[in-house]
Design a protein around this motif. Structure first.
Motif, mmCIF file in Angstrom:
data_model
loop_
_atom_site.group_PDB
_atom_site.id
_atom_site.type_symbol
_atom_site.label_atom_id
_atom_site.label_comp_id
_atom_site.label_asym_id
_atom_site.label_seq_id
_atom_site.Cartn_x
_atom_site.Cartn_y
_atom_site.Cartn_z
ATOM 1 N N ILE A 126 2.695 2.778 4.403
ATOM 2 C CA ILE A 126 2.693 2.861 5.858
ATOM 3 C C ILE A 126 1.248 2.855 6.352
ATOM 4 O O ILE A 126 0.336 3.286 5.654
ATOM 5 C CB ILE A 126 3.427 4.110 6.395
ATOM 6 C CG1 ILE A 126 2.739 5.394 5.899
ATOM 7 C CG2 ILE A 126 4.879 4.082 6.001
ATOM 8 C CD1 ILE A 126 3.292 6.656 6.540
ATOM 9 N N SER A 127 1.049 2.345 7.567
ATOM 10 C CA SER A 127 -0.284 2.247 8.149
ATOM 11 C C SER A 127 -0.165 2.258 9.662
ATOM 12 O O SER A 127 0.866 1.848 10.219
ATOM 13 C CB SER A 127 -0.980 0.960 7.687
ATOM 14 O OG SER A 127 -2.210 0.776 8.372
ATOM 15 N N ARG A 128 -1.210 2.724 10.304
ATOM 16 C CA ARG A 128 -1.274 2.648 11.769
ATOM 17 C C ARG A 128 -1.440 1.196 12.213
ATOM 18 O O ARG A 128 -1.050 0.829 13.313
ATOM 19 C CB ARG A 128 -2.442 3.512 12.267
ATOM 20 C CG ARG A 128 -2.737 3.407 13.753
ATOM 21 C CD ARG A 128 -1.601 3.945 14.591
ATOM 22 N NE ARG A 128 -1.912 3.859 16.001
ATOM 23 C CZ ARG A 128 -1.794 2.785 16.762
ATOM 24 N NH1 ARG A 128 -1.396 1.643 16.213
ATOM 25 N NH2 ARG A 128 -2.063 2.813 18.041
ATOM 26 N N GLY A 129 -2.050 0.375 11.354
ATOM 27 C CA GLY A 129 -2.238 -1.027 11.708
ATOM 28 C C GLY A 129 -3.407 -1.257 12.634
ATOM 29 O O GLY A 129 -3.312 -2.037 13.592
ATOM 30 N N TYR A 130 -4.545 -0.603 12.354
ATOM 31 C CA TYR A 130 -5.722 -0.771 13.212
ATOM 32 C C TYR A 130 -6.152 -2.236 13.260
ATOM 33 O O TYR A 130 -6.187 -2.917 12.255
ATOM 34 C CB TYR A 130 -6.867 0.090 12.691
ATOM 35 C CG TYR A 130 -6.602 1.569 12.830
ATOM 36 C CD1 TYR A 130 -6.673 2.195 14.075
ATOM 37 C CD2 TYR A 130 -6.268 2.338 11.723
ATOM 38 C CE1 TYR A 130 -6.418 3.543 14.209
ATOM 39 C CE2 TYR A 130 -6.004 3.703 11.847
ATOM 40 C CZ TYR A 130 -6.081 4.287 13.089
ATOM 41 O OH TYR A 130 -5.818 5.630 13.219
ATOM 42 N N PRO A 137 8.541 0.667 14.365
ATOM 43 C CA PRO A 137 7.988 0.202 13.084
ATOM 44 C C PRO A 137 8.171 -1.298 12.874
ATOM 45 O O PRO A 137 9.204 -1.878 13.249
ATOM 46 C CB PRO A 137 8.791 1.001 12.047
ATOM 47 C CG PRO A 137 9.372 2.153 12.793
ATOM 48 C CD PRO A 137 9.614 1.659 14.183
ATOM 49 N N LEU A 138 7.165 -1.917 12.278
ATOM 50 C CA LEU A 138 7.203 -3.339 11.934
ATOM 51 C C LEU A 138 7.122 -3.465 10.420
ATOM 52 O O LEU A 138 6.142 -3.039 9.805
ATOM 53 C CB LEU A 138 6.042 -4.083 12.580
ATOM 54 C CG LEU A 138 5.854 -5.546 12.141
ATOM 55 C CD1 LEU A 138 7.013 -6.409 12.639
ATOM 56 C CD2 LEU A 138 4.519 -6.104 12.633
ATOM 57 N N SER A 192 2.603 3.474 14.929
ATOM 58 C CA SER A 192 1.924 4.713 15.285
ATOM 59 C C SER A 192 2.799 5.916 14.979
ATOM 60 O O SER A 192 2.298 7.033 14.850
ATOM 61 C CB SER A 192 1.542 4.705 16.771
ATOM 62 O OG SER A 192 2.699 4.556 17.579
ATOM 63 N N ASP A 193 4.111 5.695 14.865
ATOM 64 C CA ASP A 193 5.052 6.754 14.475
ATOM 65 C C ASP A 193 5.265 6.664 12.970
ATOM 66 O O ASP A 193 6.124 5.934 12.472
ATOM 67 C CB ASP A 193 6.379 6.578 15.212
ATOM 68 C CG ASP A 193 7.360 7.724 14.954
ATOM 69 O OD1 ASP A 193 7.138 8.495 13.985
ATOM 70 O OD2 ASP A 193 8.345 7.837 15.703
ATOM 71 N N ARG A 194 4.433 7.391 12.224
ATOM 72 C CA ARG A 194 4.461 7.266 10.774
ATOM 73 C C ARG A 194 5.747 7.826 10.165
ATOM 74 O O ARG A 194 6.168 7.395 9.101
ATOM 75 C CB ARG A 194 3.230 7.943 10.176
ATOM 76 C CG ARG A 194 1.942 7.157 10.432
ATOM 77 C CD ARG A 194 0.748 7.849 9.775
ATOM 78 N NE ARG A 194 -0.444 7.028 9.794
ATOM 79 C CZ ARG A 194 -1.351 7.016 10.747
ATOM 80 N NH1 ARG A 194 -1.167 7.779 11.804
ATOM 81 N NH2 ARG A 194 -2.419 6.256 10.680
ATOM 82 N N VAL A 195 6.369 8.800 10.811
ATOM 83 C CA VAL A 195 7.634 9.329 10.308
ATOM 84 C C VAL A 195 8.711 8.252 10.382
ATOM 85 O O VAL A 195 9.477 8.049 9.428
ATOM 86 C CB VAL A 195 8.056 10.585 11.098
ATOM 87 C CG1 VAL A 195 9.448 11.048 10.671
ATOM 88 C CG2 VAL A 195 7.039 11.705 10.899
ATOM 89 N N ALA A 196 8.765 7.545 11.493
ATOM 90 C CA ALA A 196 9.723 6.443 11.613
ATOM 91 C C ALA A 196 9.425 5.357 10.591
ATOM 92 O O ALA A 196 10.336 4.726 10.044
ATOM 93 C CB ALA A 196 9.684 5.869 13.030
ATOM 94 N N ALA A 197 8.144 5.127 10.301
ATOM 95 C CA ALA A 197 7.764 4.127 9.306
ATOM 96 C C ALA A 197 8.261 4.515 7.923
ATOM 97 O O ALA A 197 8.759 3.674 7.167
ATOM 98 C CB ALA A 197 6.240 3.967 9.294
ATOM 99 N N VAL A 198 8.140 5.807 7.571
ATOM 100 C CA VAL A 198 8.656 6.264 6.273
ATOM 101 C C VAL A 198 10.161 6.061 6.191
ATOM 102 O O VAL A 198 10.699 5.592 5.175
ATOM 103 C CB VAL A 198 8.305 7.743 6.040
ATOM 104 C CG1 VAL A 198 9.012 8.271 4.787
ATOM 105 C CG2 VAL A 198 6.798 7.921 5.901
#
Length: 336
Positions: A84-88, A96-97, A127-133
């Motif tokens: 997972i990443s913020r995607g800067y 999530p993408l 930006s929602d890392r919990v949703a990304a996990v």
């Protein structure tokens, strides 16, 4: 070098003008940590282990090569790893993408695209890392590596690894914006491992170096060993270089140490969005060398004679294996 970086790393007096903002930054970040420690702000539970690869400062410290090293080693242990990443540098997004072969660096950021292309594992930016996990869990992953996110306290974590640029270390030691730190150096005492990228490691720090021995053509993917490339072009022939990373000078020094004679060397800011005019600065009769992170954004606009240097993280003695053993041991509660 940008004026702000002169304040951070070369004691430019403008840092004193920024000092009052440090107080506000400190109060807000400290309050947030306190709210999580007291349980007022909640940290959602997750069903798989999370490994944070982050830092306490801004700028490139070498996190991505460490992430790639962990992915490759953990895959050999039979784990299905996701990232997972913020995607800067990419488009700002809350939902999530999940990256695909068609995802561009403009959409997801350069580092996530680099990791996906190199490792071929599920990568999610949000930006929602919990949703990304949770999205990675739905993809069958049983371990997650977070590229950055040390200060994202809403994300529960099982292992925290901090990467430090061994040459620049912590700059003037001040918090943002007068210094380069997101958290004080005290934070290093609470993490599992502090990994020093080049430079000298202190007691309780782990040394790492980044090494590359081949060049890859940006357009057709052809691979040439560095030694053969230098022989083909003649040791006295000059190459040009560019880097849009946190510390471009580190890349230029690494090329010099490999035996390249550098002509033009142009730094860009980290996560720079390249355009065709950027390449008009370089003479057309010399090869152009760049980082792999830059190459994922330049395949359609860079000159034909453009090459990138992929690097690998190397650890002293058996410290790399010890790092993997630490992660596996810490995650045994999940049935490993």
């Amino acid at each position: 070098m940008r004026l702000i970086e002169q304040a951070w790393y070369h004691n430019h007096p403008i840092k004193w003008l920024l000092l009052p903002f440090n107080v506000l930054f400190y109060l807000l970040s400290a309050l947030r940590r306190i709210l999580f420690n007291l349980g007022i702000l909640k940290q959602p539970s997750l069903d798989i282990p999370v490994v944070i690869v982050g830092n306490i400062g801004v700028g490139g410290n070498g996190k991505t090569p460490v992430v790639i090293y962990l992915i490759e080693q953990l895959k050999q242990r039979g784990l299905k790893v996701g990232v997972i990443s913020r995607g800067y540098g990419g488009e700002k997004r809350n939902s999530p993408l999940l990256l695909t072969n068609e995802t561009t660096a403009e959409q997801a950021g350069d580092e996530p695209v680099l990791i996906f292309k190199r490792c071929q594992v599920p990568v999610v930016v949000s930006s929602d890392r919990v949703a990304a996990v949770n999205l990675l869990i739905s993809q069958g992953c049983n371990m997650v590596i977070s590229d950055d996110g040390l200060q994202h306290y809403r994300l529960k974590r099982d292992v925290e690894l901090v990467i430090v640029d061994g040459k620049r270390r912590f700059g003037n030691g001040w918090l943002l914006p007068a210094g380069p730190l997101r958290e004080g150096v005290w934070r290093l005492k609470t993490v599992d491992k502090v990994i020093i990228n080049s430079g000298l490691a202190d007691v309780n720090e782990q040394h790492m170096s980044l090494k590359g021995n081949k060049l890859v053509n940006v357009h057709d993917g052809s691979v040439v060993a560095v030694a053969d490339f230098i022989d083909q072009h003649g040791k006295d022939n000059v190459v040009n270089a560019m880097a849009g990373i946190g510390n471009p000078e580190r890349f230029f020094i690494s090329l010099h140490e490999l035996g390249f004679s550098l002509g033009q060397k142009i730094p860009f800011v980290d996560h720079h969005h390249f355009c065709e005019t950027d390449f008009g600065q370089f003479s057309s009769n010399a090869p152009l060398l760049m980082t792999e992170k830059d190459a994922v954004k330049c395949s359609g606009i860079a000159p034909q004679n453009s090459w990138y240097l992929p690097v690998e993280a190397h650890f002293d003695d058996n410290q790399g294996e010890q790092l993997i053993d630490l992660i596996i041991t810490r995650c045994k509660n999940y049935g490993f």
